[in-house]
Design a protein around this motif. Structure first.
Motif, mmCIF file in Angstrom:
data_model
loop_
_atom_site.group_PDB
_atom_site.id
_atom_site.type_symbol
_atom_site.label_atom_id
_atom_site.label_comp_id
_atom_site.label_asym_id
_atom_site.label_seq_id
_atom_site.Cartn_x
_atom_site.Cartn_y
_atom_site.Cartn_z
ATOM 1 N N MET A 135 5.670 -10.434 12.009
ATOM 2 C CA MET A 135 4.232 -10.572 12.262
ATOM 3 C C MET A 135 3.440 -9.433 11.611
ATOM 4 O O MET A 135 2.311 -9.619 11.172
ATOM 5 N N PHE A 136 4.050 -8.236 11.551
ATOM 6 C CA PHE A 136 3.392 -7.048 10.994
ATOM 7 C C PHE A 136 4.272 -6.468 9.873
ATOM 8 O O PHE A 136 4.872 -5.409 10.039
ATOM 9 N N PRO A 137 4.349 -7.149 8.726
ATOM 10 C CA PRO A 137 5.297 -6.727 7.682
ATOM 11 C C PRO A 137 4.989 -5.370 7.068
ATOM 12 O O PRO A 137 5.877 -4.748 6.485
ATOM 13 N N ALA A 138 3.755 -4.891 7.199
ATOM 14 C CA ALA A 138 3.398 -3.581 6.627
ATOM 15 C C ALA A 138 3.663 -2.437 7.608
ATOM 16 O O ALA A 138 3.467 -1.269 7.275
ATOM 17 N N HIS A 139 4.088 -2.759 8.831
ATOM 18 C CA HIS A 139 4.348 -1.753 9.863
ATOM 19 C C HIS A 139 5.848 -1.506 9.997
ATOM 20 O O HIS A 139 6.670 -2.305 9.552
ATOM 21 N N GLN A 140 6.190 -0.404 10.652
ATOM 22 C CA GLN A 140 7.575 -0.102 11.003
ATOM 23 C C GLN A 140 7.750 -0.359 12.500
ATOM 24 O O GLN A 140 6.996 0.192 13.307
ATOM 25 N N ILE A 141 8.705 -1.194 12.852
ATOM 26 C CA ILE A 141 8.912 -1.589 14.243
ATOM 27 C C ILE A 141 10.170 -0.897 14.769
ATOM 28 O O ILE A 141 11.242 -1.020 14.166
#
Length: 223
Positions: free
Chosen positions: A81-87
């Motif tokens: 859902m948030f490909p530019a973030h680090q999860i």
């Protein structure tokens, strides 16, 4: 945040003798706001945090925490859902984390650690997640177990200090009502809304709740 796993709807609703927020809630929140929690951090959790810190430093993109991620399905869904973030998904259960049912994206790390230690180490390292998800924490519904709930535990000021857009989901409305009161004590405004069909399920676990016909809610607040 949806998964295609087949899930049967047989999950049970939370049962408690509480009919509203616990009468001792604000006394606990007040007490914990005035004192630092000094329980020693275990070497095992420190090592787990160090690995996560190393992983994060090698990457660009803002951080999203998925605390109590269980099997990691919700973390993987957030990563897509948030490909530019680090999860970073954290759970203390090796058994749950070992149930790898699908590929974990490159922007997602699953860590086995105790949240109470991990959050304190994250605060000490000045982590500032952009978003922080706490999805279906154990509600500890017995009134005598109030202090096991995150908002009535000494860890709560640490959770607040991490900041970010915070979201907690639960199938026990009283848990979220208590959390909203604890946030209000700390001058934070929370909104609680029912989770309807327009909100994609965050994991097969949540999907199971839904098809069992359980009402679900989410609390959102800016920390």
């Amino acid at each position: 945040m949806h998964s295609n796993h087949t899930v049967s709807g047989n999950s049970r609703a939370v049962i408690s003798t509480q009919t509203g927020p616990h009468e001792q809630l604000l006394a606990q929140v007040t007490k914990h706001s005035r004192s630092d929690w000094g329980k020693p951090i275990t070497d095992y959790n420190r090592a787990a945090f160090d690995r996560a810190q190393e992983w994060l430093l090698e990457r660009t993109g803002k951080l999203i925490l998925d605390s109590g991620c269980g099997t990691g399905d919700s973390s993987r869904a957030l990563a897509e859902m948030f490909p530019a973030h680090q999860i970073i998904g954290i759970d203390r259960s090796a058994h749950r984390l070992s149930r790898q049912r699908q590929h974990t994206p490159d922007n997602c790390l699953l860590v086995r650690a105790d949240l109470l230690d991990f959050w304190r180490l994250a605060e000490q390292a000045h982590w500032r997640p952009e978003r922080h998800f706490l999805l279906y924490p154990n509600p500890e519904p017995k009134p005598k177990h109030l202090t096991r709930r995150f908002h009535a535990h000494p860890i709560f000021p640490v959770l607040l200090a991490l900041g970010g857009a915070f979201e907690c989901r639960s199938n026990w409305l009283i848990y979220l009502e208590e959390m909203a009161l604890a946030l209000q004590y700390h001058h934070k405004t929370a909104q609680i809304q029912p989770i309807d069909g327009n909100v994609p399920p965050c994991s097969p676990f949540e999907h199971k709740y839904r098809i069992s016909g359980q009402p679900l809610w989410r609390l959102q607040a800016m920390l």
